[in-house]
Design a protein around this motif. Structure first.
Motif, short mmCIF file in Angstrom:
data_model
loop_
_atom_site.label_atom_id
_atom_site.label_comp_id
_atom_site.label_asym_id
_atom_site.label_seq_id
_atom_site.Cartn_x
_atom_site.Cartn_y
_atom_site.Cartn_z
N UNK A 24 0.85 -1.19 0.00
CA UNK A 24 0.00 0.00 0.00
C UNK A 24 0.88 1.24 0.00
N UNK A 25 0.93 1.92 -1.12
CA UNK A 25 1.73 3.14 -1.27
C UNK A 25 3.17 2.95 -0.78
N UNK A 26 3.78 1.85 -1.20
CA UNK A 26 5.16 1.57 -0.86
C UNK A 26 5.38 0.95 0.51
N UNK A 27 4.33 0.83 1.31
CA UNK A 27 4.42 0.21 2.63
C UNK A 27 3.76 -1.16 2.56
N UNK A 28 3.72 -1.84 3.67
CA UNK A 28 3.09 -3.16 3.77
C UNK A 28 1.94 -3.06 4.76
N UNK A 29 0.79 -3.66 4.40
CA UNK A 29 -0.35 -3.74 5.31
C UNK A 29 -0.72 -5.19 5.52
N UNK A 30 -1.12 -5.51 6.75
CA UNK A 30 -1.59 -6.85 7.10
C UNK A 30 -2.97 -6.74 7.72
N UNK A 73 -4.70 -4.18 10.24
CA UNK A 73 -4.27 -4.25 11.63
C UNK A 73 -2.80 -3.86 11.82
N UNK A 74 -2.02 -3.91 10.74
CA UNK A 74 -0.61 -3.50 10.80
C UNK A 74 -0.29 -2.73 9.53
N UNK A 75 0.40 -1.61 9.68
CA UNK A 75 0.90 -0.82 8.57
C UNK A 75 2.38 -0.58 8.86
N UNK A 76 3.27 -1.12 8.03
CA UNK A 76 4.70 -1.04 8.32
C UNK A 76 5.50 -0.82 7.04
N UNK A 77 6.80 -0.68 7.19
CA UNK A 77 7.67 -0.48 6.04
C UNK A 77 8.04 -1.82 5.42
N UNK A 78 8.48 -1.75 4.18
CA UNK A 78 8.95 -2.97 3.51
C UNK A 78 10.15 -3.57 4.23
#
Length: 66
Positions: free
Chosen positions: A24-30, A39-44
Motif C-alpha cells: 500500500x503506497x510503498x508500505x506493507x499492510x496486514x 491491523x498492521x501498517x509497516x515499512x517494507x
C-alpha cells in the motif's frame, strides 16, 4: 490508498481464516481475512526482517497445531 490486492498464504487453505498482506503506497499492510480492517501498517524493510526471522524459525514457538 492501496495499489495491490490482498494476498494470503497458500498454506492457509481455501476456507481457513488467515492473515493477508498487500503493498500500500510503498508500505506493507496486514489484516485478518475474516475481519477486513488493516491491523498492521509497516515499512517494507521491517516486513522483510520479520519474514527473514520467520524463515529462520525464530517464531516457531508461537505456532500451535490442532
Amino acid at each position: 490508498m492501496h495499489n495491490s490486492t490482498w494476498q494470503k498464504s497458500s498454506y492457509s487453505g481455501s476456507n481457513a481464516s488467515c492473515v493477508e498482506v498487500r503493498t500500500a503506497e510503498g508500505a506493507i499492510e496486514l489484516r485478518e481475512s475474516d475481519e477486513g480492517d488493516v491491523i498492521v501498517h509497516t515499512t517494507r524493510g521491517k516486513f522483510a526482517d520479520l519474514l527473514q526471522g520467520a524463515k529462520a524459525g525464530e517464531f516457531d514457538h508461537h505456532a500451535t497445531t490442532a
